[in-house]
Design a protein around this motif. Sequence first.
Motif, short mmCIF file in Angstrom:
data_model
loop_
_atom_site.label_atom_id
_atom_site.label_comp_id
_atom_site.label_asym_id
_atom_site.label_seq_id
_atom_site.Cartn_x
_atom_site.Cartn_y
_atom_site.Cartn_z
N ARG A 290 0.83 -1.21 0.00
CA ARG A 290 0.00 0.00 0.00
C ARG A 290 0.86 1.25 0.00
NH1 ARG A 290 -2.54 3.27 -1.48
NH2 ARG A 290 -4.60 4.04 -0.92
N ASN A 291 1.97 1.21 0.73
CA ASN A 291 2.87 2.36 0.77
C ASN A 291 3.54 2.61 -0.57
OD1 ASN A 291 2.41 3.16 3.41
ND2 ASN A 291 4.10 1.98 4.25
N MET A 292 3.68 1.57 -1.39
CA MET A 292 4.32 1.71 -2.70
C MET A 292 3.34 1.52 -3.85
SD MET A 292 8.14 0.09 -2.46
CE MET A 292 8.38 0.73 -4.12
N TYR A 293 2.07 1.77 -3.57
CA TYR A 293 1.04 1.44 -4.57
C TYR A 293 1.21 2.22 -5.86
CZ TYR A 293 -3.34 -0.91 -5.61
OH TYR A 293 -4.30 -1.74 -6.14
N ARG A 294 1.72 3.42 -5.76
CA ARG A 294 1.95 4.23 -6.95
C ARG A 294 2.87 3.52 -7.93
NH1 ARG A 294 4.92 9.94 -6.08
NH2 ARG A 294 5.94 8.54 -4.61
N ASP A 295 3.84 2.79 -7.42
CA ASP A 295 4.80 2.09 -8.27
C ASP A 295 4.36 0.66 -8.60
OD1 ASP A 295 6.68 4.26 -8.20
OD2 ASP A 295 7.15 3.65 -6.15
N LEU A 296 3.56 0.06 -7.72
CA LEU A 296 3.26 -1.37 -7.85
C LEU A 296 1.86 -1.65 -8.38
CD1 LEU A 296 4.79 -2.64 -4.48
CD2 LEU A 296 5.81 -2.82 -6.75
N GLU A 297 1.02 -0.64 -8.53
CA GLU A 297 -0.40 -0.87 -8.84
C GLU A 297 -0.58 -1.72 -10.10
OE1 GLU A 297 -4.61 1.57 -9.38
OE2 GLU A 297 -2.71 2.66 -9.25
N ALA A 298 0.14 -1.43 -11.16
CA ALA A 298 -0.04 -2.18 -12.41
C ALA A 298 0.30 -3.65 -12.21
CB ALA A 298 0.84 -1.58 -13.51
N GLU A 299 1.39 -3.93 -11.52
CA GLU A 299 1.78 -5.31 -11.29
C GLU A 299 0.83 -6.00 -10.32
OE1 GLU A 299 5.82 -7.86 -10.14
OE2 GLU A 299 5.81 -5.68 -10.04
N VAL A 300 0.37 -5.27 -9.32
CA VAL A 300 -0.60 -5.82 -8.36
C VAL A 300 -1.84 -6.30 -9.08
CG1 VAL A 300 -2.23 -5.17 -6.54
CG2 VAL A 300 0.19 -4.59 -6.30
N LYS A 301 -2.38 -5.47 -9.95
CA LYS A 301 -3.64 -5.80 -10.63
C LYS A 301 -3.45 -6.86 -11.71
CE LYS A 301 -6.04 -1.58 -9.46
NZ LYS A 301 -6.81 -0.40 -9.89
N PRO B 16 -4.96 -12.01 -6.97
CA PRO B 16 -6.42 -12.22 -7.01
C PRO B 16 -7.16 -10.99 -6.50
CG PRO B 16 -5.27 -14.05 -5.93
CD PRO B 16 -4.26 -12.97 -6.10
N SER B 17 -8.40 -10.88 -6.88
CA SER B 17 -9.18 -9.68 -6.58
C SER B 17 -9.33 -9.46 -5.07
CB SER B 17 -10.57 -9.77 -7.23
OG SER B 17 -11.26 -10.93 -6.78
N GLU B 18 -9.49 -10.56 -4.30
CA GLU B 18 -9.67 -10.38 -2.85
C GLU B 18 -8.41 -9.82 -2.19
OE1 GLU B 18 -8.81 -14.83 -3.52
OE2 GLU B 18 -9.96 -13.19 -4.46
N LEU B 19 -7.24 -10.20 -2.71
CA LEU B 19 -6.01 -9.66 -2.15
C LEU B 19 -5.82 -8.21 -2.56
CD1 LEU B 19 -3.44 -12.60 -2.51
CD2 LEU B 19 -5.02 -12.06 -0.64
N ILE B 20 -6.23 -7.88 -3.76
CA ILE B 20 -6.17 -6.48 -4.20
C ILE B 20 -7.10 -5.62 -3.34
CG2 ILE B 20 -6.66 -4.89 -6.11
CD1 ILE B 20 -5.98 -7.18 -8.03
N SER B 21 -8.28 -6.12 -3.06
CA SER B 21 -9.24 -5.37 -2.26
C SER B 21 -8.71 -5.09 -0.86
CB SER B 21 -10.57 -6.14 -2.16
OG SER B 21 -11.15 -6.28 -3.44
N TYR B 22 -8.01 -6.07 -0.29
CA TYR B 22 -7.48 -5.86 1.06
C TYR B 22 -6.41 -4.77 1.06
CZ TYR B 22 -5.37 -6.62 5.62
OH TYR B 22 -4.88 -6.44 6.89
N VAL B 23 -5.53 -4.81 0.08
CA VAL B 23 -4.49 -3.77 -0.02
C VAL B 23 -5.13 -2.40 -0.16
CG1 VAL B 23 -2.66 -2.83 -1.48
CG2 VAL B 23 -2.68 -5.26 -0.93
#
Length: 483
Positions: free
Chosen positions: A157-168, A172-179
Amino acid sequence: MSMHSNKAVDWSSCDCTESGRCLPLEGICVASTADKLTIVVGDTHFSEEKTLLVQSCDYFQALYRSGMKECWQEEIHLKCLCARGFLIALAVLRGERPILDADEIVEAIECAAFLQVVPLTKHLIDLIDSDSCLLMYHTAATFGLMDLYHAAALFIRNMYRDLEAEVKKTLPSELISYVESLTPSVFAAVGAHVTCSVDETIHAASRTVCYLDEDGSNWKVLTDLPLEASTSMAGVTVLDNKLYIVGGVHGIHKQVVDSCFCYSVEDNDWTMIASPAQLRYNFSLVGQDGRLYAVGGEYERTAMSSVETYGVETGRWTFAAHLPRPAAGAACSTAMSRIFVCLWRPMQTTEIYEYLSGKDEWSLVTTLIRPQSYGHCMVGHRDNLYIMRNGPSDDFLRCMMDCYSLTTGQWSALPGHFANSKGALFTSVVRGDSVFTLNRSVTLEYAIEGKTWKPRSQMKGFPRSGSVWTFLLRLPNADKQTL
């Protein structure tokens, strides 16, 4: 495992208590066979001290409380585990801090979850970085290692600006939702203020803890300081998302303030905590593993070597091992859940010591010798310590930086000079792979790439004069007043 007996085991009749072979854990006895235990994982046999396994692994604690027949066996078979994961666990239990590749991380998480090895879980949390966080997060979710799961999610979450594309793309969607349900840590600051009476409303108006709204590039007010709190030459730190202010001074004669405070972000509330036994100011305050450490400082204008530690759960201060020599305003930091302090030794020598909590002693880690220069600030990122020091000839408008690798034991100098007008770089705070620094004019974010710091973004400076304390906090909401 089959039961050895249907009756509860009566350890009170054990005749090994006086020999020291019973563990100091209620209801556990390991003296029924031998001091060594053979663990068979796949085709690999491990011989290990039984007490080490029982004291460190919930699995073995439960086993030796159960009364099952395995309690009397000298060999135990562990199925569904990888030998390499168990080998990593043993290394960590012996005090090693191995750096792991992707396959080793997965096997270590499996072992930590199955055997409930708390030290291994803590080590894995220390290893979270931008290269491994997604793997750790997904694997910890798979095996139910919840402490690691939550820590990895916060890092992402602290690095979401850099990791968002790779995260998505990978999670899985449930792990994305928690972040995305978490709030990122924000860069926060408070100026140096002495105590304030109710009548001094002019001064009270500026006595605020503030945070940076990075989207709007504005500083916003988080909370007012208690009137009795001093941040002038005080100890200020954050532990488990709570802000602690200990000691400080007031008056031209530097009278010590004996009031100490804790601010809960979740409750938006200040509470008083106990004061150290030795009143002090101009000291370093560090938080780690549920404890505060008040390191060195001054009292009545005399530098001290004493160190006290505060247990958040117990609410009590106790003395720890003294520093090797007196030190006031020493640079302190944590890295890999380890506590480090910079001490100066004439001439031109900066020594870095580590506090070994298990032994209650300070151990010399390394020495840095630079002409006419000493370490003034230290921050940790991954397994590296970054030491910010003044330029030659006491030119504090320049700042030099050196990096010490805890893994290799090697120093490297960062190229170039860093502008350090009004001590900006000495306010460094690390979040993910970024470093935030500030002064009255500008807030700078650097990106840590390899062992270099590269300017990333520039935002509004902190609109307060004088010394500044900086730290990270996670806010429950961002609906605060703009400063």
